[in-house]
Scaffold this motif. Structure first.
Motif, PDB file in Angstrom:
ATOM      1  N   LEU A 143       0.673  -1.260  -0.057  1.00  0.00           N
ATOM      2  CA  LEU A 143      -0.019   0.091  -0.059  1.00  0.00           C
ATOM      3  C   LEU A 143       0.817   1.334   0.063  1.00  0.00           C
ATOM      4  O   LEU A 143       0.591   2.162  -0.747  1.00  0.00           O
ATOM      5  N   SER A 144       1.907   1.249   0.782  1.00  0.00           N
ATOM      6  CA  SER A 144       3.070   2.215   0.849  1.00  0.00           C
ATOM      7  C   SER A 144       3.359   2.846  -0.627  1.00  0.00           C
ATOM      8  O   SER A 144       3.493   3.950  -1.000  1.00  0.00           O
ATOM      9  N   LEU A 145       3.780   1.512  -1.402  1.00  0.00           N
ATOM     10  CA  LEU A 145       4.323   1.542  -2.705  1.00  0.00           C
ATOM     11  C   LEU A 145       3.133   2.145  -3.579  1.00  0.00           C
ATOM     12  O   LEU A 145       3.431   2.950  -4.569  1.00  0.00           O
ATOM     13  N   PHE A 146       1.993   1.687  -3.583  1.00  0.00           N
ATOM     14  CA  PHE A 146       0.972   2.129  -4.506  1.00  0.00           C
ATOM     15  C   PHE A 146       0.504   3.506  -4.223  1.00  0.00           C
ATOM     16  O   PHE A 146       0.591   4.404  -5.254  1.00  0.00           O
ATOM     17  N   PHE A 147       0.392   4.147  -2.807  1.00  0.00           N
ATOM     18  CA  PHE A 147       0.209   5.575  -2.707  1.00  0.00           C
ATOM     19  C   PHE A 147       1.308   6.366  -3.179  1.00  0.00           C
ATOM     20  O   PHE A 147       1.023   7.357  -3.832  1.00  0.00           O
ATOM     21  N   TRP A 148       2.450   5.860  -2.957  1.00  0.00           N
ATOM     22  CA  TRP A 148       3.611   6.601  -3.326  1.00  0.00           C
ATOM     23  C   TRP A 148       3.547   6.785  -4.949  1.00  0.00           C
ATOM     24  O   TRP A 148       3.836   8.035  -5.480  1.00  0.00           O
ATOM     25  N   ASP A 149       3.368   5.685  -5.487  1.00  0.00           N
ATOM     26  CA  ASP A 149       3.227   5.810  -7.119  1.00  0.00           C
ATOM     27  C   ASP A 149       2.184   6.865  -7.542  1.00  0.00           C
ATOM     28  O   ASP A 149       2.308   7.580  -8.490  1.00  0.00           O
ATOM     29  N   GLN A 150       0.883   6.664  -6.904  1.00  0.00           N
ATOM     30  CA  GLN A 150      -0.202   7.323  -7.202  1.00  0.00           C
ATOM     31  C   GLN A 150       0.112   8.886  -6.837  1.00  0.00           C
ATOM     32  O   GLN A 150      -0.338   9.849  -7.812  1.00  0.00           O
ATOM     33  N   THR A 177       2.439  10.299  -9.298  1.00  0.00           N
ATOM     34  CA  THR A 177       1.912  10.589 -10.873  1.00  0.00           C
ATOM     35  C   THR A 177       1.070  11.831 -10.877  1.00  0.00           C
ATOM     36  O   THR A 177       1.018  12.536 -11.680  1.00  0.00           O
ATOM     37  N   LEU A 178       0.178  12.007  -9.634  1.00  0.00           N
ATOM     38  CA  LEU A 178      -0.589  13.169  -9.641  1.00  0.00           C
ATOM     39  C   LEU A 178       0.305  14.350  -9.561  1.00  0.00           C
ATOM     40  O   LEU A 178       0.220  15.600 -10.277  1.00  0.00           O
ATOM     41  N   TYR A 179       1.344  14.470  -8.841  1.00  0.00           N
ATOM     42  CA  TYR A 179       2.341  15.746  -8.828  1.00  0.00           C
ATOM     43  C   TYR A 179       3.098  16.013 -10.308  1.00  0.00           C
ATOM     44  O   TYR A 179       2.877  17.019 -10.619  1.00  0.00           O
ATOM     45  N   TYR A 180       3.342  14.921 -11.018  1.00  0.00           N
ATOM     46  CA  TYR A 180       3.752  15.229 -12.090  1.00  0.00           C
ATOM     47  C   TYR A 180       3.089  15.672 -13.128  1.00  0.00           C
ATOM     48  O   TYR A 180       3.016  16.251 -14.063  1.00  0.00           O
ATOM     49  N   THR A 181       1.680  15.306 -13.046  1.00  0.00           N
ATOM     50  CA  THR A 181       0.682  15.298 -13.933  1.00  0.00           C
ATOM     51  C   THR A 181       0.203  17.043 -13.845  1.00  0.00           C
ATOM     52  O   THR A 181       0.009  17.872 -14.670  1.00  0.00           O
ATOM     53  N   TYR A 182       0.161  17.511 -12.511  1.00  0.00           N
ATOM     54  CA  TYR A 182      -0.344  18.827 -12.362  1.00  0.00           C
ATOM     55  C   TYR A 182       0.848  19.820 -12.210  1.00  0.00           C
ATOM     56  O   TYR A 182       0.590  21.023 -12.112  1.00  0.00           O
TER      57      TYR A 182
END
Length: 249
Positions: free
Chosen positions: A232-239, A242-247
């Motif tokens: 879950l830590s890796l999943f949330f880190w990846d999400q 992704t959001l950071y670089y998207t916006y």
């Protein structure tokens, strides 16, 4: 607790001995129902088998079938040793005079062993199929093409986390127990602990008073927390990444 500790102990050993199990499986399948000298020997001995598998299939192949092997060890040894421990704790191995009965001990051991082997047999079959899988140039025996999880599946990461978690909890639980008790101990007016002087003192006192199992209290909860926590830590880190670089583009 007998079942859990027995199963986890066997899993810890399996992490280190599974490569030998892979070598053993392939050497036992080599030349199956063929006369000596009539087939190509891909594996001449244990050391040659290690080198050949590592060179052709890759070093990771020496841990083929690890997931079912761990499950098998946990189930079989947990049932076998746990059942025997329960029978012994219940006093069924002793005579009316209080002495240990060899006949009862043998019968209890046989019963526990049969139960463990019977329930673990299907998993052992899957383990054998996976360990026999090899590149065509060094393949022996029938080649089943099992695939536990699809490529890139989240289940692969979860399984890897749960498998690696066995080694982690075996190594870290005593320190986790000590730290929990250090944080929770009563203190004097100056904030100095009244029960333990430090982590080493906490470990020594626990081992002396409660035995080795006392240092592994809560190991089941630690294990089942560690795997999901990691994935879950890796999943949330990846999400979040992704959001950071998207916006921010």
């Amino acid at each position: 607790m007998d079942f859990l500790m027995s199963g986890l102990a066997a899993c810890g050993a399996c992490l280190f001995t599974n490569p030998l199990e892979v070598v053993k499986t392939r050497m036992q399948l080599q030349g199956e129902l063929q006369a000596p000298g009539s087939y190509q020997r891909h594996y001449r001995n244990v050391f040659h088998a290690f080198i050949t598998i590592g060179k052709v299939d890759g070093l990771a192949a020496l841990q083929k079938g690890l997931a079912p092997a761990l499950l098998y060890q946990f189930l079989m040894n947990g049932i076998r040793l746990g059942t025997y421990g329960l029978i012994e704790a219940g006093g069924y191995l002793r005579t009316a005079e209080g002495g240990l009965s060899p006949a009862r001990s043998a019968a209890a051991g046989a019963l526990a062993g049969v139960m463990g082997a019977y329930l673990g047999s299907p998993i052992y079959m899957v383990k054998t199929h996976l360990q026999a899988q090899a590149a065509s140039e060094i393949a022996v025996g029938h080649q089943y093409k099992h695939q536990i999880f699809p490529p890139q599946s989240w289940k692969v990461a979860l399984a890897a986390a749960m498998v690696s978690g066995i080694a982690v909890v075996l190594a870290m639980t005593p320190f986790d127990v000590a730290s929990t008790r250090l944080y929770n101990q009563p203190t004097d007016a100056q904030g100095k602990g009244l029960m333990y002087r430090g982590i080493l003192d906490a470990l020594l006192q626990t081992a002396r008073t409660e035995g080795i199992f006392g240092m592994y209290k809560g190991i089941g909860a630690s294990y089942f927390r560690l795997g999901p926590h990691t994935i879950l830590s890796l999943f949330f880190w990846d999400q979040l990444r992704t959001l950071y670089y998207t916006y921010t583009k």
